[in-house]
Design an enzyme around this catalytic site. Sequence first.
Site, PDB file in Angstrom:
ATOM      1  CB  CYS A 161     -13.539  15.263   0.093  1.00  0.00           C
ATOM      2  SG  CYS A 161     -14.047  15.526   1.302  1.00  0.00           S
ATOM      3  CB  CYS A 175     -12.744  14.612   6.560  1.00  0.00           C
ATOM      4  SG  CYS A 175     -11.054  15.504   7.218  1.00  0.00           S
TER       5      CYS A 175
END
Length: 145
Positions: free
Chosen positions: A52, A54
């Site tokens: 992921c 961020c």
Amino acid sequence: MNMDFNLFMNDIVRQAREEIEAAGYTQLKTPEEVEEAFSKKGTTLVMINSVCGCAGGIARPAAAHAVHYDKRPDQLVTVFAGQDKEATAKARSYFTGYPPSSPSFALLKDGEIITMVERHEIEGFEPMSVVANLQEAFEEHCEEV
């Protein structure tokens, strides 16, 4: 195009693995490795790694910086959500009371969950905020090195 995407994702995964390993974490890729690591006495910090963008981009630097502290876990390990699925499932079986979350951190003592820093406490925060959360748990539960 799909082949290019797969190559891109493999590169991202490799970089994420290398980054956390360079920070001193041992990769656990099988359920047996998880059981062996979690059966050790003392404190264990588990970083549940993730591609992921961020949150992973916050969690991995936080994982690296948090351990530079007077008190720290006896053992640093990582499982990779979405990549080493069986190992991640085994690790999560120890995190009773917490929903699956990645990236995240679990602090265990003698194989029992003490606390977690979950994705919602990582995503949208500065890495130093996550470091502070981890070091607060280290202060309370870990020995001086």
